[in-house]
Design a protein around this motif. Structure first.
Motif, PDB file in Angstrom:
ATOM      1  N   SER A 148       8.805   3.768  28.534  1.00 40.80           N
ATOM      2  CA  SER A 148       8.301   4.240  29.842  1.00 40.80           C
ATOM      3  C   SER A 148       9.422   5.078  30.488  1.00 40.80           C
ATOM      4  O   SER A 148      10.502   4.881  30.233  1.00 40.80           O
ATOM      5  CB  SER A 148       7.516   3.280  30.438  1.00 40.80           C
ATOM      6  N   ALA A 149       8.841   5.532  31.765  1.00 36.86           N
ATOM      7  CA  ALA A 149       9.969   6.285  32.440  1.00 36.86           C
ATOM      8  C   ALA A 149      11.062   5.094  33.065  1.00 36.86           C
ATOM      9  O   ALA A 149      11.986   5.623  33.411  1.00 36.86           O
ATOM     10  CB  ALA A 149       9.297   6.981  33.714  1.00 36.86           C
ATOM     11  N   THR A 150      10.745   3.858  33.050  1.00 30.07           N
ATOM     12  CA  THR A 150      11.464   2.974  33.840  1.00 30.07           C
ATOM     13  C   THR A 150      11.987   2.020  32.691  1.00 30.07           C
ATOM     14  O   THR A 150      12.785   1.207  32.913  1.00 30.07           O
ATOM     15  CB  THR A 150      10.902   2.113  34.840  1.00 30.07           C
ATOM     16  N   HIS A 151      11.441   1.856  31.452  1.00 28.68           N
ATOM     17  CA  HIS A 151      11.712   0.511  30.698  1.00 28.68           C
ATOM     18  C   HIS A 151      11.789   0.887  29.305  1.00 28.68           C
ATOM     19  O   HIS A 151      10.828   2.080  29.023  1.00 28.68           O
ATOM     20  CB  HIS A 151      10.601  -0.376  30.986  1.00 28.68           C
ATOM     21  N   VAL A 152      12.221  -0.083  28.469  1.00 39.40           N
ATOM     22  CA  VAL A 152      12.159   0.140  27.054  1.00 39.40           C
ATOM     23  C   VAL A 152      11.724  -1.223  26.630  1.00 39.40           C
ATOM     24  O   VAL A 152      12.386  -2.297  27.088  1.00 39.40           O
ATOM     25  CB  VAL A 152      13.485   0.452  26.273  1.00 39.40           C
ATOM     26  N   ALA A 153      10.647  -1.633  25.782  1.00 39.86           N
ATOM     27  CA  ALA A 153      10.296  -2.789  25.392  1.00 39.86           C
ATOM     28  C   ALA A 153      10.435  -2.745  23.587  1.00 39.86           C
ATOM     29  O   ALA A 153       9.960  -1.879  23.173  1.00 39.86           O
ATOM     30  CB  ALA A 153       8.858  -2.933  25.831  1.00 39.86           C
ATOM     31  N   TRP A 154      10.783  -4.085  23.176  1.00 39.27           N
ATOM     32  CA  TRP A 154      10.795  -4.286  21.660  1.00 39.27           C
ATOM     33  C   TRP A 154      10.391  -5.770  21.521  1.00 39.27           C
ATOM     34  O   TRP A 154      10.440  -6.411  22.327  1.00 39.27           O
ATOM     35  CB  TRP A 154      12.027  -3.538  21.215  1.00 39.27           C
ATOM     36  N   THR A 155      10.142  -5.848  20.246  1.00 38.82           N
ATOM     37  CA  THR A 155       9.758  -7.301  19.755  1.00 38.82           C
ATOM     38  C   THR A 155      10.962  -7.634  18.582  1.00 38.82           C
ATOM     39  O   THR A 155      11.371  -6.886  18.098  1.00 38.82           O
ATOM     40  CB  THR A 155       8.713  -7.500  19.200  1.00 38.82           C
TER      41      THR A 155
ATOM     42  N   THR B 233       9.728 -12.760  20.514  1.00 35.78           N
ATOM     43  CA  THR B 233      10.186 -12.592  21.603  1.00 35.78           C
ATOM     44  C   THR B 233       9.995 -10.884  21.954  1.00 35.78           C
ATOM     45  O   THR B 233      10.271 -10.015  21.323  1.00 35.78           O
ATOM     46  CB  THR B 233      11.766 -12.627  21.680  1.00 35.78           C
ATOM     47  N   VAL B 234       9.501 -10.836  23.289  1.00 39.67           N
ATOM     48  CA  VAL B 234       9.019  -9.652  23.714  1.00 39.67           C
ATOM     49  C   VAL B 234      10.378  -9.370  24.836  1.00 39.67           C
ATOM     50  O   VAL B 234      10.538 -10.091  25.507  1.00 39.67           O
ATOM     51  CB  VAL B 234       7.749  -9.385  24.639  1.00 39.67           C
ATOM     52  N   ASN B 235      11.172  -8.311  24.361  1.00 41.44           N
ATOM     53  CA  ASN B 235      12.245  -7.891  25.043  1.00 41.44           C
ATOM     54  C   ASN B 235      11.928  -6.680  25.979  1.00 41.44           C
ATOM     55  O   ASN B 235      11.312  -5.648  25.600  1.00 41.44           O
ATOM     56  CB  ASN B 235      13.607  -7.684  24.295  1.00 41.44           C
ATOM     57  N   VAL B 236      12.214  -6.659  27.391  1.00 35.39           N
ATOM     58  CA  VAL B 236      12.004  -5.324  28.128  1.00 35.39           C
ATOM     59  C   VAL B 236      13.337  -5.062  28.951  1.00 35.39           C
ATOM     60  O   VAL B 236      13.556  -5.800  29.584  1.00 35.39           O
ATOM     61  CB  VAL B 236      11.150  -5.752  29.142  1.00 35.39           C
ATOM     62  N   LEU B 237      13.679  -3.784  28.745  1.00 32.99           N
ATOM     63  CA  LEU B 237      15.036  -3.476  29.430  1.00 32.99           C
ATOM     64  C   LEU B 237      14.651  -2.584  30.581  1.00 32.99           C
ATOM     65  O   LEU B 237      14.023  -1.547  30.544  1.00 32.99           O
ATOM     66  CB  LEU B 237      16.005  -2.542  28.291  1.00 32.99           C
TER      67      LEU B 237
ATOM     68  N   VAL C  30       3.495  -3.709  21.141  1.00 34.34           N
ATOM     69  CA  VAL C  30       4.109  -3.798  22.505  1.00 34.34           C
ATOM     70  C   VAL C  30       4.006  -2.242  22.948  1.00 34.34           C
ATOM     71  O   VAL C  30       4.373  -1.310  22.157  1.00 34.34           O
ATOM     72  CB  VAL C  30       5.443  -4.276  22.570  1.00 34.34           C
ATOM     73  N   SER C  31       3.543  -2.139  24.375  1.00 40.03           N
ATOM     74  CA  SER C  31       3.472  -1.035  24.853  1.00 40.03           C
ATOM     75  C   SER C  31       3.716  -1.286  26.597  1.00 40.03           C
ATOM     76  O   SER C  31       3.895  -2.421  26.811  1.00 40.03           O
ATOM     77  CB  SER C  31       2.006  -0.365  24.838  1.00 40.03           C
ATOM     78  N   LEU C  32       4.123  -0.175  27.182  1.00 40.34           N
ATOM     79  CA  LEU C  32       4.043  -0.213  28.548  1.00 40.34           C
ATOM     80  C   LEU C  32       3.487   0.715  29.386  1.00 40.34           C
ATOM     81  O   LEU C  32       2.980   1.835  28.974  1.00 40.34           O
ATOM     82  CB  LEU C  32       5.777   0.412  28.776  1.00 40.34           C
TER      83      LEU C  32
END
Length: 734
Positions: free
Chosen positions: A223-230, A239-243, A262-264
């Motif tokens: 997304s414009a503010t985050h990156v997510a991955w498992t 684990t869901v990781n959100v940067l 996983v989505s944002l």
């Protein structure tokens, strides 16, 4: 050399490869599309979702990929031979054909970009697209891949090399987009040194602005503010990781185990385990859940997820469903206060909850035509535990069965089957089966979804049971022969037999209704004989001879009760043996056989009239005084009419085959050892195979073969009748 066609009308560019397909709006089991939802193609996977429509592909490969327009549901299909993919976060479609890649803008009907991969470089491959930017990889000298971005230009497509990627990167592909940024997935190394990575590419500068290694090739989102991955953990959880892209901080949480999507969506991350609708166990991760990245609050959005893709406007598109609205494409976007809201934008018309789509139960079931009947229900899915209840509306007798539908039970995956043996549970002894009485029935299924998705299904219906062929000794219209017995106190009892696929079970009901079948005082009769449908009532009857020699007819009502006795005539005490239940004349009516004290065998042809049930007697032969018992057994040996078996004083059993003209063929020896103390009862077709059988003292069954040379199969033990009263019966009648 590269070529591009800018702003050309789609129909002209494709040259007839696309064709319009009329939209259809199917409704199944009451699941309707909302007023604003367009049809979603059944059985199609979701490729991409833009502002004006979405791209799907057939899970089975039977039909080509299809673009569906949100405004009116109109669809555009791609011709065979074209490999079609969706561009991320846009209305652009990637169309690959004959070594070239075309980006098609489905909103405008134009093709802004065409790239000839044969001139793009060594081993050139399409690697996804974001909007009108095409990603192409080429092999480099180190064994890795370079990544180039192609975009429409004034006269020719522009080409830019992406910088910041490792030289040994392979498997590059665009998996997400947000504004002018793209999210890439790639790997480095091989074998035990293989590592997975993600990278953010600024499309305006063609440079990598962020990248990170990850433990596995799992879910990714941007997304414009985050990156997510498992990533998997050592304990088996995911684990869901959100940067946070601004601060560089990563928050982690483990909702459970398994491969998660996983989505944002704004300040929320969504996650779910895919394909839970067909699972056989409940799991909270089946549901699409949103988690607030600030407070940790969670919110359920959908009951299950098949596929999730990026969509314009800080949103995602999800192929999935809810029990309330059914299956289709949902747009997940921030609502009031930024909380994600799911909106059905394209409905397949299929239910998410377990639904009954149809059944194969006819309005009338003739149980005399078959030993069993296949009852079927077509369900929207078969991962259920189904409780079936069949109920006779007159007697209240029921059959209950737990059914686990299995794929191998039918060619159609969604059918639930129950092979009904024509039985119900006894009202007084539910653990024992009995034949299903004729009459009106209701059926009910209670199907519990094993995956916990949606409520239980409750569905009902009705049918009638008939028996076009009656059993000679069936007094309760349940298709199974019954036994009459009299105890030492002079009470008459009715015993029920019922054949299952495991053998023949005998039991006796002792409800109040049975106690009233015939009141006490039956010791005035010295002989009772079941005769079949003697009086024209369509059900089993019996005759009884009093000690004065008068013969009486008791007509069955088919409900375990009998009408008042009807006088047949006097002088029947001249006969020492009476046998009923066989049709010797071949006219479809049961006849009566008697032997007098001089050893003469007489035939009393049935008329079908209760006031005069027998025509004038006929003499069949003499010398029958050698037999200690004669038993009319019906069509035991496959002849044209009913048969007779007789036991002589030496314990030898003989078959007299009926010819169908009121006479008997010469006797055939069946075998010896038939003890004088055995009660031979021609109870009819006990095992429901269409042939008459012989019961011996309610302990053994000899099933008929239909072959007069060897008319009986080896004896089989049966469950003994339970005579639950103080004095044992001393007379057992057919």
């Amino acid at each position: 050399m590269l070529a591009v066609a800018v702003g050309t009308a789609l129909a002209i560019t494709v040259g007839g490869v696309l064709s319009a397909v009329p939209a259809t709006a199917d409704t199944v089991a009451g699941v309707l599309a909302t007023a604003s939802a367009v049809p979603y193609p059944k059985g199609h996977g979701l490729w991409s979702m833009g502002r004006t429509g979405f791209l799907t592909w057939d899970d089975t490969g039977a039909t080509p990929p299809r673009w569906t327009r949100f405004s009116d549901g109109a669809t555009t299909s791609f011709a065979a031979g074209h490999s079609v993919l969706g561009s991320r976060d846009s209305d652009t479609v990637i169309d690959m054909w004959r070594g070239g890649v075309t980006l098609r803008d489905m909103a405008t009907g134009t093709a802004p970009l065409w790239v000839d991969l044969s001139t793009a470089g060594p081993d050139a491959q399409e690697a996804g697209a974001v909007g009108s930017t095409l990603f192409v990889t080429t092999a480099n000298a180190t064994g890795g891949q370079n990544l180039d971005l192609y975009a429409p230009g004034d006269a020719a497509p522009s080409k830019r090399a992406v910088t910041g990627l490792p030289a040994n990167a392979t498997g590059l592909f665009a998996v997400g987009a947000a504004g002018t940024d793209a999210l890439l997935s790639y790997r480095t190394g091989s074998g035990t040194t293989a590592r997975h990575h993600w990278a953010v590419v600024d499309l305006t500068t063609a440079t990598v602005t962020a990248q990170r290694a990850r433990a596995s090739d799992g879910g990714l989102a941007l997304s414009a503010t985050h990156v997510a991955w498992t990533e998997p953990t050592a304990t088996g959880l995911t684990t869901v990781n959100v940067l946070n892209r601004a601060t560089g901080l990563v928050q982690r949480f483990s909702p459970g185990a398994g491969d998660l999507t996983v989505s944002l969506v704004g300040d929320w991350v969504t996650y779910a385990r895919r394909d839970g609708l067909r699972d056989y166990s409940p799991d909270p991760l089946h549901a699409l859940t949103a988690r607030n990245l600030t407070t940790g609050a969670t919110r359920k959005l959908l009951d299950h997820v098949v596929t999730a893709v990026d969509a314009p406007g800080d949103a995602i598109g999800v192929r999935g469903g809810t029990a309330a609205q059914g299956e289709g494409l949902y747009r997940i976007a921030p609502g009031t206060g930024g909380v994600p809201v799911a909106t059905l934008v394209a409905s397949s018309g299929e239910p998410t909850r377990v639904a009954l789509l149809g059944h194969g139960i006819p309005s009338v079931i003739d149980l005399s035509r078959s030993r069993s009947f296949d009852l079927t229900w077509r369900l929207s899915r078969i991962n259920v535990e189904m409780r079936l209840t069949l109920r006779n509306t007159r007697t209240g007798e029921t059959k209950t069965q737990t059914v686990f539908p299995l794929a191998e039970q039918a060619t159609d995956f969604e059918y639930a089957h129950f092979d009904w043996q024509g039985d119900v549970a006894r009202t007084d002894a539910p653990e024992l089966p009995t034949g299903a009485p004729a009459g009106a029935y209701t059926w009910r299924i209670d199907a519990k979804p094993l995956n916990g998705i949606g409520p239980d299904l409750v569905a009902t219906g009705s049918f009638s049971v008939i028996r076009s062929r009656t059993q000679p000794h069936d007094f309760d219209s349940d298709g199974s022969p019954d036994l009459l017995a009299r105890d030492a106190a002079g009470r008459l009892w009715l015993g029920d037999s019922f054949s299952t696929r495991y053998g023949v079970e005998y039991s006796t009901q002792f409800t109040e209704a049975y106690a009233k079948v015939v009141s006490g005082g039956w010791n005035i009769y010295d002989r009772i004989e079941a005769t079949g449908n003697l009086g024209g009532s369509g059900v089993g009857d019996f005759v009884a001879r009093d000690r004065a020699g008068v013969l009486w007819l008791f007509k069955g009502r088919g409900d375990r009760t009998f009408s008042s006795r009807i006088r047949i005539g006097a002088g029947w005490n001249t006969y020492d043996r009476i046998a009923g239940g066989s049709d010797l004349t071949g006219d479809g009516r049961p006849d009566l056989l008697t032997t007098d004290k001089a050893g003469v065998l007489w035939l009393h042809p049935g008329t079908g009239r209760d006031t005069a049930p027998f025509a004038a007697r006929r003499k069949l032969g003499t010398g029958w005084g050698i037999y200690t018992q004669i038993t009319a057994v019906g069509d035991l040996a496959g002849g044209p009419a009913g048969d007779l078996v007789a036991r002589d004083r030496a314990g030898v059993l003989w078959l007299h085959l009926g010819k169908g003209d009121g006479t008997l063929a010469p006797r055939t020896r069946i075998g010896g050892g038939w003890g004088a103390g055995w009660d031979l009862v021609g109870l009819g077709d006990a095992d429901r195979d269409g042939r008459a059988d012989l019961s011996v003292s309610e302990s053994y069954l000899y099933r008929g073969t239909g072959d007069w040379h060897a008319p009986l199969r080896p004896r089989e033990e049966t469950y003994p009748m339970r005579w639950d009263y103080p004095t044992e019966p001393f007379d057992l009648f057919a």
